[in-house]
Design an enzyme around this catalytic site. Structure first.
Site, PDB file in Angstrom:
ATOM      1  N   ARG A  21      68.688  -7.246  27.151  1.00 56.17           N
ATOM      2  CA  ARG A  21      69.325  -7.555  25.874  1.00 56.17           C
ATOM      3  C   ARG A  21      68.345  -8.272  24.953  1.00 56.17           C
ATOM      4  O   ARG A  21      67.588  -9.142  25.390  1.00 56.17           O
ATOM      5  CB  ARG A  21      70.577  -8.423  26.086  1.00 56.17           C
ATOM      6  N   ASP A  22      68.360  -7.887  23.681  1.00 59.22           N
ATOM      7  CA  ASP A  22      67.528  -8.557  22.690  1.00 59.22           C
ATOM      8  C   ASP A  22      68.012  -9.996  22.521  1.00 59.22           C
ATOM      9  O   ASP A  22      69.208 -10.262  22.507  1.00 59.22           O
ATOM     10  CB  ASP A  22      67.594  -7.793  21.352  1.00 59.22           C
ATOM     11  N   ASN A  40      59.897   0.071  15.966  1.00 59.48           N
ATOM     12  CA  ASN A  40      59.079  -0.535  14.916  1.00 59.48           C
ATOM     13  C   ASN A  40      57.619  -0.353  15.322  1.00 59.48           C
ATOM     14  O   ASN A  40      57.236  -0.674  16.457  1.00 59.48           O
ATOM     15  CB  ASN A  40      59.421  -2.017  14.767  1.00 59.48           C
ATOM     16  N   VAL A  92      56.228  -7.586  18.716  1.00 60.80           N
ATOM     17  CA  VAL A  92      55.772  -7.596  20.112  1.00 60.80           C
ATOM     18  C   VAL A  92      55.026  -6.283  20.345  1.00 60.80           C
ATOM     19  O   VAL A  92      55.613  -5.200  20.198  1.00 60.80           O
ATOM     20  CB  VAL A  92      56.959  -7.727  21.094  1.00 60.80           C
ATOM     21  N   HIS A  97      58.541  -0.727  22.746  1.00 59.17           N
ATOM     22  CA  HIS A  97      59.941  -0.908  23.128  1.00 59.17           C
ATOM     23  C   HIS A  97      60.808  -0.157  22.134  1.00 59.17           C
ATOM     24  O   HIS A  97      60.518  -0.131  20.943  1.00 59.17           O
ATOM     25  CB  HIS A  97      60.322  -2.393  23.150  1.00 59.17           C
ATOM     26  N   HIS A 102      64.393  -0.118  20.409  1.00 59.70           N
ATOM     27  CA  HIS A 102      65.640  -0.842  20.148  1.00 59.70           C
ATOM     28  C   HIS A 102      66.787   0.158  20.242  1.00 59.70           C
ATOM     29  O   HIS A 102      66.760   1.203  19.579  1.00 59.70           O
ATOM     30  CB  HIS A 102      65.660  -1.418  18.734  1.00 59.70           C
TER      31      HIS A 102
HETATM   32  P1  5GP Z   1      59.949  -5.859  17.251  1.00 60.22           P
HETATM   33  O1  5GP Z   1      60.119  -6.770  16.060  1.00 60.22           O
HETATM   34  O2  5GP Z   1      58.565  -5.994  17.853  1.00 60.22           O
HETATM   35  O3  5GP Z   1      60.332  -4.435  17.007  1.00 60.22           O
HETATM   36  O4  5GP Z   1      61.016  -6.347  18.312  1.00 60.22           O
HETATM   37  C1  5GP Z   1      60.824  -7.423  19.166  1.00 60.22           C
HETATM   38  C2  5GP Z   1      62.204  -7.846  19.587  1.00 60.22           C
HETATM   39  O5  5GP Z   1      62.077  -8.655  20.741  1.00 60.22           O
HETATM   40  C3  5GP Z   1      62.949  -8.688  18.537  1.00 60.22           C
HETATM   41  O6  5GP Z   1      64.160  -8.021  18.201  1.00 60.22           O
HETATM   42  C4  5GP Z   1      63.184 -10.023  19.242  1.00 60.22           C
HETATM   43  O7  5GP Z   1      64.463 -10.557  18.949  1.00 60.22           O
HETATM   44  C5  5GP Z   1      63.034  -9.667  20.692  1.00 60.22           C
HETATM   45  N1  5GP Z   1      62.485 -10.751  21.501  1.00 60.22           N
HETATM   46  C6  5GP Z   1      61.412 -11.524  21.216  1.00 60.22           C
HETATM   47  N2  5GP Z   1      61.153 -12.372  22.219  1.00 60.22           N
HETATM   48  C7  5GP Z   1      62.096 -12.131  23.168  1.00 60.22           C
HETATM   49  C8  5GP Z   1      62.367 -12.702  24.460  1.00 60.22           C
HETATM   50  O8  5GP Z   1      61.682 -13.603  24.929  1.00 60.22           O
HETATM   51  N3  5GP Z   1      63.430 -12.194  25.145  1.00 60.22           N
HETATM   52  C9  5GP Z   1      64.220 -11.196  24.642  1.00 60.22           C
HETATM   53  N4  5GP Z   1      65.230 -10.782  25.400  1.00 60.22           N
HETATM   54  N5  5GP Z   1      63.986 -10.626  23.442  1.00 60.22           N
HETATM   55  C10 5GP Z   1      62.951 -11.101  22.718  1.00 60.22           C
END
Ligand code: 5GP
Ligand code: ZN
Length: 120
Positions: A38-39, A93, A102, A106, A108
């Site tokens: 889960r996010d 993304n 990150v 991944h 979403h």
């Molecule tokens: P991005 O912005 O790279 O597409 O998505 C990264 C996602 O990872 C974000 O939606 C953020 O909320 C989620 N995220 C960042 N750090 C953590 C973490 O430590 N644990 C979890 N479960 N989600 C995380």
């Protein structure tokens, strides 16, 4: 061709550390190729991340592993069916300008509600 976690792991990568269990996450699925958790900051009733165990920077790099990319989509669909009504939005993304924060690929998966155009 064999791909092990150790060959494809970056010790400084947040998601490699979550995959290794060094940082806790709420896992909803895992198999040999991907984990799903889960996010931390959900943007929909169901918001999970499908994360290939192999460290690839983004979906451009993951496209070099088409079976793994396809498996990522298959698992996204399974999780959306298990946790919601089966319909979902799948988002990669890709690059800082697109909001990637990150740099371990991944997907979403957003599901479980009426998702507005332009949301997320
Ligand atoms: P991005 O912005 O790279 O597409 O998505 C990264 C996602 O990872 C974000 O939606 C953020 O909320 C989620 N995220 C960042 N750090 C953590 C973490 O430590 N644990 C979890 N479960 N989600 C995380
Ligand atoms: Zn990584």
């Amino acid at each position: 061709m064999a791909h092990s976690d150790t060959e494809h792991r970056d010790p400084d990568c947040l998601f490699c550390r979550i995959i290794a269990g060094e940082i806790p996450s709420e896992r909803v699925h895992e198999d040999e190729q991907v984990i799903v958790f889960r996010d931390l900051h959900p943007k929909a009733p169901v918001h999970v991340l499908v994360v290939p165990r192999e460290h690839h920077r983004d979906v451009r790099d993951l496209a070099a592993r088409p079976e793994l990319l396809a498996h990522t989509a298959t698992v996204a669909a399974q999780v959306a069916a298990d946790l919601a009504d089966g319909d979902f939005r799948l988002i990669f993304n890709t690059g800082p300008g697109a909001g990637q924060t990150v740099f371990h690929v991944h997907a979403h998966v957003l599901a479980g509600g009426t998702l507005a155009e332009g949301e997320m």
